[in-house]
Design an enzyme around this catalytic site. Sequence first.
Site, mmCIF file in Angstrom:
data_model
loop_
_atom_site.group_PDB
_atom_site.id
_atom_site.type_symbol
_atom_site.label_atom_id
_atom_site.label_comp_id
_atom_site.label_asym_id
_atom_site.label_seq_id
_atom_site.Cartn_x
_atom_site.Cartn_y
_atom_site.Cartn_z
ATOM 1 N N GLN A 298 38.843 46.226 40.636
ATOM 2 C CA GLN A 298 38.610 45.895 42.049
ATOM 3 C C GLN A 298 38.386 47.166 42.861
ATOM 4 O O GLN A 298 39.337 47.881 43.156
ATOM 5 C CB GLN A 298 39.853 45.132 42.559
ATOM 6 C CG GLN A 298 39.795 44.669 43.982
ATOM 7 C CD GLN A 298 41.141 44.041 44.395
ATOM 8 O OE1 GLN A 298 42.100 44.085 43.635
ATOM 9 N NE2 GLN A 298 41.196 43.466 45.585
ATOM 10 N N SER B 202 43.303 49.407 39.576
ATOM 11 C CA SER B 202 43.977 49.048 38.333
ATOM 12 C C SER B 202 42.920 48.638 37.304
ATOM 13 O O SER B 202 41.907 48.045 37.650
ATOM 14 C CB SER B 202 44.906 47.843 38.540
ATOM 15 O OG SER B 202 45.544 47.916 39.770
ATOM 16 N N GLU C 197 44.772 37.257 45.880
ATOM 17 C CA GLU C 197 45.707 38.297 45.452
ATOM 18 C C GLU C 197 47.140 37.914 45.812
ATOM 19 O O GLU C 197 48.082 38.221 45.080
ATOM 20 C CB GLU C 197 45.318 39.624 46.111
ATOM 21 C CG GLU C 197 45.962 40.835 45.468
ATOM 22 C CD GLU C 197 45.363 42.141 45.992
ATOM 23 O OE1 GLU C 197 44.291 42.119 46.618
ATOM 24 O OE2 GLU C 197 45.989 43.181 45.769
#
Lengths: 317, 317, 386, 386
Positions: free
Chosen positions: D126, D161, D245
Amino acid sequence: MDAVLTEEQQALAEAAQALAASGLVDARTTLDGGDVPARPTEDLFDGFNGLGIDEQDGGAGGSLIDLAIVARELGRTVCPTPWVSHQLALQAAVAAGVDVGEGLSPGARWVLSTGGLVRDAATATHAVTVTGDELAVAPVLDVTLHAPMDRTRSIGELTLGAPSVTAATGGRAGVSRARALVAAGLCGTGLGAIERAIGHATQREQFGKVIGVFQGVSHQLAEAWTHVELAWSLALYACWATEEGAGDAAAAVDAATAKAGNAAIYAAERGMQVHGGIGITWEADPHLFLRRAMADDAWLGGAREAERSLGQALLTG
Amino acid sequence: MDAVLTEEQQALAEAAQALAASGLVDARTTLDGGDVPARPTEDLFDGFNGLGIDEQDGGAGGSLIDLAIVARELGRTVCPTPWVSHQLALQAAVAAGVDVGEGLSPGARWVLSTGGLVRDAATATHAVTVTGDELAVAPVLDVTLHAPMDRTRSIGELTLGAPSVTAATGGRAGVSRARALVAAGLCGTGLGAIERAIGHATQREQFGKVIGVFQGVSHQLAEAWTHVELAWSLALYACWATEEGAGDAAAAVDAATAKAGNAAIYAAERGMQVHGGIGITWEADPHLFLRRAMADDAWLGGAREAERSLGQALLTG
Amino acid sequence: MDFRDTAEEAAFRKEAAGWIADTLTRVPHQHPADHAEKTVNSRWWQEQLAEGGWLGITWPKAYGGKELPIAYEGIFNAESARRHAPVGINMLGILLAGPTILVHGTQAQRDRYLPRILNGDDIWCQGFSEPGAGSDLAGLRSRAERVDGGWVVNGQKVWTSFAHAANRCMLLARTSTTEETGSKHKGITYFLADTDDIDVRPLVMINGDADFNEMFLDDVHVPEDRVLGELGDGWRVALTTLSFERGSLAFATSAEAEAALERLIVRVRDAGLADDADVQREIGRLAADVRSLSLTTMRQMSALSHGNAPGGDGSAVKLAWAQTMQAMTRLAVSLGGDAGVTTDAVDDAAWVSDFLRAKGNSVEGGTDEVQRSIIAERVLGLPRSR
Amino acid sequence: MDFRDTAEEAAFRKEAAGWIADTLTRVPHQHPADHAEKTVNSRWWQEQLAEGGWLGITWPKAYGGKELPIAYEGIFNAESARRHAPVGINMLGILLAGPTILVHGTQAQRDRYLPRILNGDDIWCQGFSEPGAGSDLAGLRSRAERVDGGWVVNGQKVWTSFAHAANRCMLLARTSTTEETGSKHKGITYFLADTDDIDVRPLVMINGDADFNEMFLDDVHVPEDRVLGELGDGWRVALTTLSFERGSLAFATSAEAEAALERLIVRVRDAGLADDADVQREIGRLAADVRSLSLTTMRQMSALSHGNAPGGDGSAVKLAWAQTMQAMTRLAVSLGGDAGVTTDAVDDAAWVSDFLRAKGNSVEGGTDEVQRSIIAERVLGLPRSR
């Protein structure tokens, strides 16, 4: 899992909210030395009589969560009424399998006594007393009133007649139900305190801006709301778990008592602080919330005891 | 009453500040696996040899507060050096009336051992051991090093030779002196953490402004500074009271230990938070302060124990 | 760095402590229950202070003072607070009005006002805050219009301690509008006003006490010669007063915290909780906080004696003091359980009242939020956030 | 209001729990010591999830999903976290990229990407945050220039990440300047980019782990058909991703807190402090906090299942979760005394690492300060303060 209020429960909350609308005005009456107003107490007893008690036991059906919803709305406006005490007492009796038919008759004003001072003593007709796991229902013969910090709830010592009914067990479970409801009311008090402060923070100007623009103000209300909202989850679960007889019911009640008491006091304090100078005056409302939060935290044992009890159970259980 | 630093003490602080200027760089060296750099340790031992020890005992004179001033500056940059440990050990020995002449010779690296793991074990030549109120000085024969969270201070277990000198009493008073100095160092670490965060908050922009403009940022640093500043008063008084043998010396040391540990950790945490994302990266400095604060809080017993001890003394004394 | 009293200080402390203890045995009402009684006590105490020669400790000898360093004022206030002495009814005259007049007053003003403060003829209050100007003090709107022979003031003031007893007022009002001066800090004038024509109403606090008042000014006439400092320069004069406010008063507040801690310890013992590890730790933490207030005040007072300007440490002490007072009183009420939230027993009632009163500590004299902003800006050098 | 699993949920939970427990017995490295091993585990776990048919729990059946309510995804994540299962290497593809493409993607985009997420061919990261745009996400500066057949992107991303393993990236970049659009929220475009030409470097955290990466984009070409949603409307698309999220991930985080509490209780017992009243109270307070996170997440998840939009309670849980994780890990280190601040013993080392890692909890996914502002603005209706 369907951990949302049902439509019926939302409607119940709205109905309770309407009845509790005059709460702060009524609380002011008691603060200035007046008696608890007749309304909304009469309407509460009329409209919600037997709520949370099975129909087979003469009740109107519904769950402990339904009662929690009403208790929260009453806490939210610091509404003075012995109705909550009455429900605590009835629920304690129900938990011990005791017939509560008499408690559902008009004019009955039951209270719960666990040995110390009793809330809403002034209007009590019967007391549900719990000693260890034993429970009894006895008529109130005489009352010695004390001077309460939260003048919306009378506090006193009772002289009781001979018990009309007793139960050897179920008292502890009864007190658990009662404590879950006290926690629910505290969540309402915390929420109400925050709501009043929001009203002030969006009106009051300093340095040419409404003060809610300053993070020094807004962040403390956000923090308080967070704790109150999370405490409300615990209160709901405590109601659900005690009624369901879930294995973690005792822990759930301790957790709810702990967080609801702390959150309500914290919210009342933050709400007062956000009000600035006006907040510490007798004529302003914030101290009504603070008095209620402190007093209800001491009702049936507060956050301190609950934290200890929960930790002890987890560490030594 | 003249509770301000003397001109000499201010000059001492400036001198220590100059020596400690490379502290963060040196701390980074140890974090990345390097040894404690030779400087400023050599300069500290040269420049401040015998500080806080009477001239008649071979020292350079000065008070425990003078040592606290230097310890604070070393904490302020998380400076890696066994110099503080050496002073702790010397002061403990002095308190027990033990001759510390050997400790003032070049190359002597004394450490203080109260039974558990020993700080700055890697370079220790002698250990001052305290058991109950007894105190002894013994040569270090062997060291087993452990892996420390704060890599600026080695931690290990010592194998000691036969004591060269022992004292039957004075050990507790010695540990008190040492703890007062640890508290002083913690105040420095808290202050340094805040200073780094101020640097960031006046540079970093978000939402088109330097973030220090937001009260959500600035107020947490103000709160942290408040606690650190108040802890520094306690640390100074703890030094003064232990050296003077004041009646409240034990309480003063507990109070300093309690507030300095909490304040330093809180300041290190707030300082890191203000740094945002960069603050939680290995390459940024905030974790050097956090590691030091946590590790020094555990040195000779931390804030938790001190709070309990102080409260117990007040309540049951 | 020396925390010990000098020989002179020790002698002064001993003499003061003896006089206070002795005089307190003659206080008319030892536990005044209501505001009227408190006022009686405060008046009586002021008389005793005047007779005993304990007023104007820091004032020049030329004006009847003792001309001692500010630490002595602090010592006297600490010893008073420790013994729960009443607050003198003209505390603000002694600590604020007099010293400000000494700095900014004309010779005529000094001669007119200073003796009357020491001999008790005048009692002062401080007309700074307004309903719309609390944290934003400079946002005040009271207006002084020029008339023949002086000014006519209209406006409203709030949080004025002692106004119910005062005959004089440190009064801030605008003599020019913000639009005219271009800054809210300019165009304010500092008046030494009489209170005869000011309507004073008590402001009841959440514990029922009326420590403060509201003042309503409706065409109040202030003569020509009552301007302190320059016309329109009142903000600067007010800052002088505010700096005195954080001065020797701090000793009294930290002594108040020490006294509260002592009472809290007694309450814990009485509740049979002295051996409870959890309560012990909480008391220990609070005791460290309380001690840190006193010691930081000593450092601050010593720095003032050396001629250093008051710094952000005053705000730090004020901030931590409020938090500590609130934490102690909250714990005291909580430990009382059911009885703790009633007011039948004297001790329970006192703690409930003190708990409620302590909520004012984080507002009066500048809110916690203002103190944090002051520290952030003046000590830490962070940008202005308001 | 019912906290009990439905019969279907209970059956799903049981099946999931059994599969997770069984599969975990075959995990290659139970206590991965370094980042490389963790990556191996995450890849392996993703394969097991795909083979076991546990991916796309909420996805439409048409795209290979189970089409179950979001609560089931929550249940699976909670059961995984409770057992310390590895995180699947394509977690972001499953939870964020896929669902966002389902909402905003063209049919061709859905057909191209969705199957490859479920079968493990693609791994997503992302690319939202930038060094200069953290809390102020919309302040991003990466720039996409129009060229023949697509765009060329330049810029820098951070906190990505899984970027070290990913071949696809949810990439935000400006296709118009703020000056051109008049708002920082306009002119951002959401690209479905390949990572082949992106320079990825691990970002080592304060506990030594590299959970995140930096990404450097130097003339990275993105073809024409990789725009998700409308050109310049990427902020709205990104808000969809951000709402996911805070969705089912919350179950995993509260389960993580529950697991940490269990470990903390063991540590207290091992330290011989189970009977210490002070520690008991502290554990009780933390346990109430932990439990409140799980229960609030259940309420939130149920509300989502009823079609309610995510509210401020997500921010409340995130905020309280970070505070609770930090308080638990701090206590665990503190109770260890001298040994607690060393990393020789496995348990001490784990707590030191977790203590340091938990500091990231109040930053990642929106700082505490941003969460408080979101609550203040969206829940409490207070004015915007940034």
